[in-house]
Design a protein around this motif. Structure first.
Motif, short mmCIF file in Angstrom:
data_model
loop_
_atom_site.label_atom_id
_atom_site.label_comp_id
_atom_site.label_asym_id
_atom_site.label_seq_id
_atom_site.Cartn_x
_atom_site.Cartn_y
_atom_site.Cartn_z
N ILE A 260 -0.57 -4.01 -5.58
CA ILE A 260 -0.22 -2.64 -5.20
C ILE A 260 -1.49 -1.82 -5.12
CG2 ILE A 260 1.07 -0.57 -5.85
CD1 ILE A 260 3.02 -2.44 -7.35
N MET A 261 -1.66 -1.12 -4.00
CA MET A 261 -2.85 -0.30 -3.77
C MET A 261 -2.42 1.10 -3.34
SD MET A 261 -5.02 -3.07 -1.65
CE MET A 261 -6.03 -4.28 -2.46
N GLU A 262 -3.25 2.06 -3.68
CA GLU A 262 -2.96 3.46 -3.37
C GLU A 262 -3.88 3.94 -2.25
OE1 GLU A 262 -2.35 7.42 -6.01
OE2 GLU A 262 -4.26 6.39 -6.29
N SER A 263 -3.29 4.57 -1.23
CA SER A 263 -4.10 5.05 -0.10
C SER A 263 -4.46 6.52 -0.19
CB SER A 263 -3.34 4.82 1.21
OG SER A 263 -2.25 5.72 1.31
N GLN A 264 -3.71 7.29 -0.96
CA GLN A 264 -3.93 8.74 -1.09
C GLN A 264 -3.94 9.42 0.28
OE1 GLN A 264 -7.57 8.84 -3.36
NE2 GLN A 264 -6.49 8.50 -5.28
N PHE A 265 -3.10 8.94 1.18
CA PHE A 265 -2.96 9.47 2.54
C PHE A 265 -4.26 9.38 3.34
CE2 PHE A 265 0.13 11.71 -0.12
CZ PHE A 265 1.29 11.44 0.56
N ASP A 266 -5.13 8.46 2.98
CA ASP A 266 -6.44 8.33 3.62
C ASP A 266 -6.44 7.06 4.48
OD1 ASP A 266 -9.14 7.56 4.15
OD2 ASP A 266 -9.84 8.65 2.38
N ILE B 1 0.87 -1.18 0.00
CA ILE B 1 0.00 0.00 0.00
C ILE B 1 0.91 1.22 0.00
CG2 ILE B 1 -1.79 1.27 1.23
CD1 ILE B 1 -2.63 -1.43 2.50
N ILE B 2 0.77 2.03 -1.05
CA ILE B 2 1.58 3.24 -1.14
C ILE B 2 0.65 4.46 -1.10
CG2 ILE B 2 3.43 2.10 -2.41
CD1 ILE B 2 2.44 3.41 -4.95
N SER B 3 1.23 5.59 -0.73
CA SER B 3 0.42 6.81 -0.60
C SER B 3 -0.08 7.30 -1.95
CB SER B 3 1.24 7.92 0.06
OG SER B 3 1.70 7.50 1.31
N ARG B 4 0.83 7.34 -2.92
CA ARG B 4 0.45 7.86 -4.25
C ARG B 4 1.14 7.05 -5.33
NH1 ARG B 4 2.74 13.45 -3.98
NH2 ARG B 4 2.64 13.17 -6.23
N LEU B 5 0.38 6.68 -6.34
CA LEU B 5 0.95 5.93 -7.46
C LEU B 5 1.87 6.81 -8.31
CD1 LEU B 5 -2.15 3.86 -8.61
CD2 LEU B 5 -0.07 2.98 -7.53
N ASP B 6 1.66 8.13 -8.26
CA ASP B 6 2.47 9.03 -9.09
C ASP B 6 3.68 9.60 -8.34
OD1 ASP B 6 1.12 10.72 -7.38
OD2 ASP B 6 0.44 12.11 -8.93
N SER B 7 4.02 9.01 -7.22
CA SER B 7 5.17 9.47 -6.44
C SER B 7 6.45 8.79 -6.93
CB SER B 7 4.96 9.15 -4.96
OG SER B 7 6.17 9.31 -4.25
N ASN C 72 -7.25 1.16 5.58
CA ASN C 72 -7.93 0.08 6.31
C ASN C 72 -8.74 -0.81 5.37
OD1 ASN C 72 -6.89 0.86 8.77
ND2 ASN C 72 -8.63 2.16 9.28
N GLU C 73 -9.41 -0.21 4.38
CA GLU C 73 -10.15 -0.99 3.40
C GLU C 73 -9.23 -1.89 2.60
OE1 GLU C 73 -12.33 1.87 1.11
OE2 GLU C 73 -13.60 2.44 2.81
#
Length: 117
Positions: A97-103, A68-74, A108-109
């Motif tokens: 690989i999943m993106e959390s967008q700092f959320d 799980i990463i914060s942003r895919l475009d980082s 958790n989902e």
């Protein structure tokens, strides 16, 4: 933190044997519909998640790693993940690989999805 439920706990709560719960989890057609419903209701109400490590020991199922990463475009996160992928693949893992967008809610989902795999 509460104890993680086991297949034996689900069997006791359902009033059936451990092997019956196992057959429900593997969708064995020999399980009576009313028994299946009872066990599935206990599973749903308890939040039980089958142990993937136990399943893989029995059936040799695929190995999966979730990232799980914060942003895919980082760029920095992509470099980190890219360096890990080679190692994961070399050891026979599939990578999700999943993106959390700092959320925190999204994180958790994502964790719930990974735990159910």
């Amino acid at each position: 933190m509460s104890k993680k439920l086991t297949i034996l706990d689900i069997a006791k709560l359902s009033g059936v044997g451990k092997s019956t719960v196992s057959r429900v989890l593997t969708n064995d057609p020999k399980v009576k519909p009313e028994t299946r419903e009872k066990v599935e209701r206990v599973i749903a109400e308890s939040g039980y998640v089958p142990s993937k490590s136990a399943q893989s020991m029995r059936g040799g199922s695929q190995k999966v790693i979730g990232v799980i990463i914060s942003r895919l475009d980082s760029p920095s996160e992509n470099r980190s993940v890219s360096s890990m992928l080679e190692i994961f693949y070399a050891h026979g893992y599939d990578v999700v690989i999943m993106e959390s967008q700092f959320d925190r809610q999204k994180t958790n989902e994502h964790l719930d999805v990974l735990l159910k795999r």
